[in-house]
Design a protein around this motif. Structure first.
Motif, mmCIF file in Angstrom:
data_model
loop_
_atom_site.group_PDB
_atom_site.id
_atom_site.type_symbol
_atom_site.label_atom_id
_atom_site.label_comp_id
_atom_site.label_asym_id
_atom_site.label_seq_id
_atom_site.Cartn_x
_atom_site.Cartn_y
_atom_site.Cartn_z
ATOM 1 N N GLU A 56 46.884 15.886 20.319
ATOM 2 C CA GLU A 56 46.023 15.172 19.397
ATOM 3 C C GLU A 56 44.622 15.773 19.522
ATOM 4 N N ALA A 57 44.006 16.092 18.397
ATOM 5 C CA ALA A 57 42.699 16.739 18.426
ATOM 6 C C ALA A 57 41.755 16.061 17.446
ATOM 7 N N PHE A 58 40.469 16.137 17.768
ATOM 8 C CA PHE A 58 39.431 15.572 16.923
ATOM 9 C C PHE A 58 38.296 16.577 16.794
ATOM 10 N N SER A 59 37.753 16.677 15.595
ATOM 11 C CA SER A 59 36.518 17.417 15.376
ATOM 12 C C SER A 59 35.432 16.391 15.098
ATOM 13 N N ILE A 60 34.437 16.331 15.968
ATOM 14 C CA ILE A 60 33.375 15.332 15.857
ATOM 15 C C ILE A 60 32.062 16.043 15.553
ATOM 16 N N SER A 61 31.443 15.684 14.438
ATOM 17 C CA SER A 61 30.142 16.242 14.102
ATOM 18 C C SER A 61 29.072 15.578 14.962
ATOM 19 N N ASP A 62 28.181 16.400 15.520
ATOM 20 C CA ASP A 62 27.141 15.873 16.411
ATOM 21 C C ASP A 62 25.780 15.811 15.747
ATOM 22 N N CYS A 63 25.630 16.383 14.550
ATOM 23 C CA CYS A 63 24.278 16.382 13.980
ATOM 24 C C CYS A 63 24.287 16.706 12.499
ATOM 25 N N ASN A 64 23.136 16.513 11.877
ATOM 26 C CA ASN A 64 22.869 16.914 10.502
ATOM 27 C C ASN A 64 21.484 17.565 10.510
ATOM 28 N N LEU A 65 21.436 18.864 10.778
ATOM 29 C CA LEU A 65 20.169 19.570 10.933
ATOM 30 C C LEU A 65 20.201 20.889 10.177
ATOM 31 N N GLY A 66 19.041 21.526 10.084
ATOM 32 C CA GLY A 66 18.957 22.828 9.459
ATOM 33 C C GLY A 66 17.811 23.630 10.028
ATOM 34 N N PHE A 67 17.926 24.951 9.952
ATOM 35 C CA PHE A 67 16.865 25.850 10.387
ATOM 36 C C PHE A 67 16.001 26.201 9.182
ATOM 37 N N ARG A 68 14.780 25.721 9.172
ATOM 38 C CA ARG A 68 13.906 25.963 8.024
ATOM 39 C C ARG A 68 13.360 27.382 7.991
ATOM 40 N N GLU A 69 13.598 28.156 9.059
ATOM 41 C CA GLU A 69 13.224 29.564 9.023
ATOM 42 C C GLU A 69 14.112 30.369 8.077
ATOM 43 N N GLY A 70 15.259 29.793 7.699
ATOM 44 C CA GLY A 70 16.154 30.475 6.776
ATOM 45 C C GLY A 70 16.563 31.849 7.280
ATOM 46 N N LEU A 71 16.553 32.824 6.372
ATOM 47 C CA LEU A 71 16.979 34.174 6.733
ATOM 48 C C LEU A 71 16.012 34.857 7.698
ATOM 49 N N GLY A 72 14.865 34.240 7.960
ATOM 50 C CA GLY A 72 13.953 34.776 8.957
ATOM 51 C C GLY A 72 14.539 34.793 10.350
ATOM 52 N N LEU A 73 15.627 34.044 10.549
ATOM 53 C CA LEU A 73 16.318 34.045 11.838
ATOM 54 C C LEU A 73 17.353 35.154 11.952
ATOM 55 N N MET A 74 17.648 35.817 10.830
ATOM 56 C CA MET A 74 18.740 36.778 10.806
ATOM 57 C C MET A 74 18.224 38.214 10.962
ATOM 58 N N TRP A 75 19.043 39.024 11.631
ATOM 59 C CA TRP A 75 18.693 40.416 11.906
ATOM 60 C C TRP A 75 19.891 41.317 11.587
ATOM 61 N N PRO A 76 19.669 42.605 11.260
ATOM 62 C CA PRO A 76 18.390 43.308 11.241
ATOM 63 C C PRO A 76 17.541 42.924 10.034
ATOM 64 N N GLU A 77 16.253 43.022 10.208
ATOM 65 C CA GLU A 77 15.309 42.594 9.185
ATOM 66 C C GLU A 77 15.522 43.324 7.872
ATOM 67 N N GLU A 78 15.833 44.624 7.949
ATOM 68 C CA GLU A 78 15.991 45.416 6.721
ATOM 69 C C GLU A 78 17.234 45.016 5.921
ATOM 70 N N ALA A 79 18.136 44.261 6.533
ATOM 71 C CA ALA A 79 19.345 43.823 5.826
ATOM 72 C C ALA A 79 19.158 42.480 5.124
ATOM 73 N N ARG A 80 18.007 41.865 5.275
ATOM 74 C CA ARG A 80 17.816 40.534 4.683
ATOM 75 C C ARG A 80 17.958 40.499 3.158
ATOM 76 N N PRO A 81 17.538 41.557 2.426
ATOM 77 C CA PRO A 81 17.808 41.540 0.976
ATOM 78 C C PRO A 81 19.303 41.454 0.654
ATOM 79 N N LYS A 82 20.135 42.145 1.415
ATOM 80 C CA LYS A 82 21.583 42.051 1.192
ATOM 81 C C LYS A 82 22.105 40.674 1.578
ATOM 82 N N MET A 83 21.551 40.113 2.643
ATOM 83 C CA MET A 83 21.929 38.749 3.027
ATOM 84 C C MET A 83 21.567 37.774 1.908
#
Length: 334
Positions: A56-83
């Motif tokens: 028996e298994a359960f998936s329990i959500s622990d939060c409702n949050l978001g990173f407001r930095e958006g794609l600023g958190l993603m790397w490499p920086e030069e790939a952000r237009p493709k992202m």
């Protein structure tokens, strides 16, 4: 981790009647709607029950949050237009990256195992839902017999500590030796990470304090160790942290591969596995590890569970013209 509260991504307010009827099956606790004090108590479902073989298994959500930095958190920086192009093609919002925290719980007889424990109880009502979810399905903290810690970031470790004591007093907590050694070391190395370096001293102090609290409960193991009679295999999956672990859960002929933090977004880490997030300790190693698991999961069609992908986090990884796609499993009740 610089988490910022966001608005709910998947509102189902138009289906209140149906949702309330299904609450018992979901094990979801209700919450009053804002701006409508007279309305019946209601909360979007956040506990999902399923099976892994006979488990028996359960998936329990622990939060409702978001990173407001958006794609600023993603790397490499030069790939952000493709992202950005990938996000727009799928109708995803760009001003924030959602932070899902899905906690897997399995039950077999008297054994109850929790795979990472979320943020723990805090003052923010948008986070720390795990213990309410456990209560909703009839599991008391004292009944948890095993905890599995993939790595020691706050959204994975903090829920194992409550009021300065182990949150699950009867549970042994398994983690890889390399993870414990990293945080206990004299100078934990973050030189390859893109994360905000100003956060690091406080983060190290918090992790070490929690490890002190949990010291008698910690069970460091080597990669490949099987516990709970072979039901869970602890696998080394380094890169996100030095001792980051994935978990392979087996029951009969069925298997579930817990990906933990190999992916932080349902599009970005699949459309191009070379794209990384600022929180990775060693991005180059994280990419190597991710490609290894994506290849295996796609070729063998392994059912997967993900800590940071849209709740309930179940799905498959599919090869797609040299890249990959996350294919979410259809929800099913009953």
């Amino acid at each position: 981790m610089n988490e910022s509260a966001g608005s709910p991504e998947f509102s189902r307010r138009g289906f209140v009647g149906a949702a309330l009827a299904g609450m018992a099956a979901l094990g979801a606790a209700p919450q009053a709607r804002a701006n409508d004090a007279a309305a019946p108590a209601f909360r979007d479902p956040y506990v999902y029950r399923f099976k892994i073989g006979s488990l028996e298994a359960f998936s329990i959500s622990d939060c409702n949050l978001g990173f407001r930095e958006g794609l600023g958190l993603m790397w490499p920086e030069e790939a952000r237009p493709k992202m950005k192009e990938e996000m727009e093609r799928h109708g995803e919002r760009l001003d924030t990256l959602p932070l899902y925290v899905n906690v897997l719980v399995i039950r077999s007889g008297n054994e109850v195992a929790v795979f990472d424990a979320g943020f723990g109880k805090v003052n923010n009502p948008q986070m720390g839902w795990l213990f309410d979810g456990l209560a909703a399905v009839g599991i008391a903290p004292e009944q948890v017999t095993a905890g599995f810690l993939s790595h020691a970031h706050a959204d994975h470790l903090n829920g194992f500590v409550r009021d300065g004591k182990p949150a699950f007093p009867n549970a042994q907590i398994y983690l890889l030796e390399d993870e414990l050694s990293f945080w206990r070391g004299e100078n934990p190395d973050f030189s390859k990470s893109k994360r905000d370096k100003n956060q690091i001293p406080g983060m190290i102090k918090e992790v070490r304090g929690h490890f002190d609290t949990l010291q008698e409960k910690l069970r460091p193991v080597k990669p490949g160790t099987e516990v709970l009679g072979g039901m869970v295999r602890v696998e080394g999956a380094p890169g996100h942290t030095d001792g980051h672990a994935c978990f392979r859960i087996r029951s009969g002929d069925e298997e579930l591969l817990h990906l933990m933090d190999l992916a932080h977004h349902h599009l970005l880490m699949f459309a191009d596995p070379d794209w990384t997030i600022a929180f990775d300790h060693d991005p180059v190693t994280a990419v190597v590890t991710r490609k290894k698991y994506w290849t295996e999961a796609a070729e063998k069609r392994i059912r997967c569970y993900a800590f940071h992908l849209p709740w309930p986090g179940l799905g498959h990884i599919m090869a797609d013209s040299g890249k990959y796609r996350w294919w979410a499993e259809r929800w099913a009740w009953g």
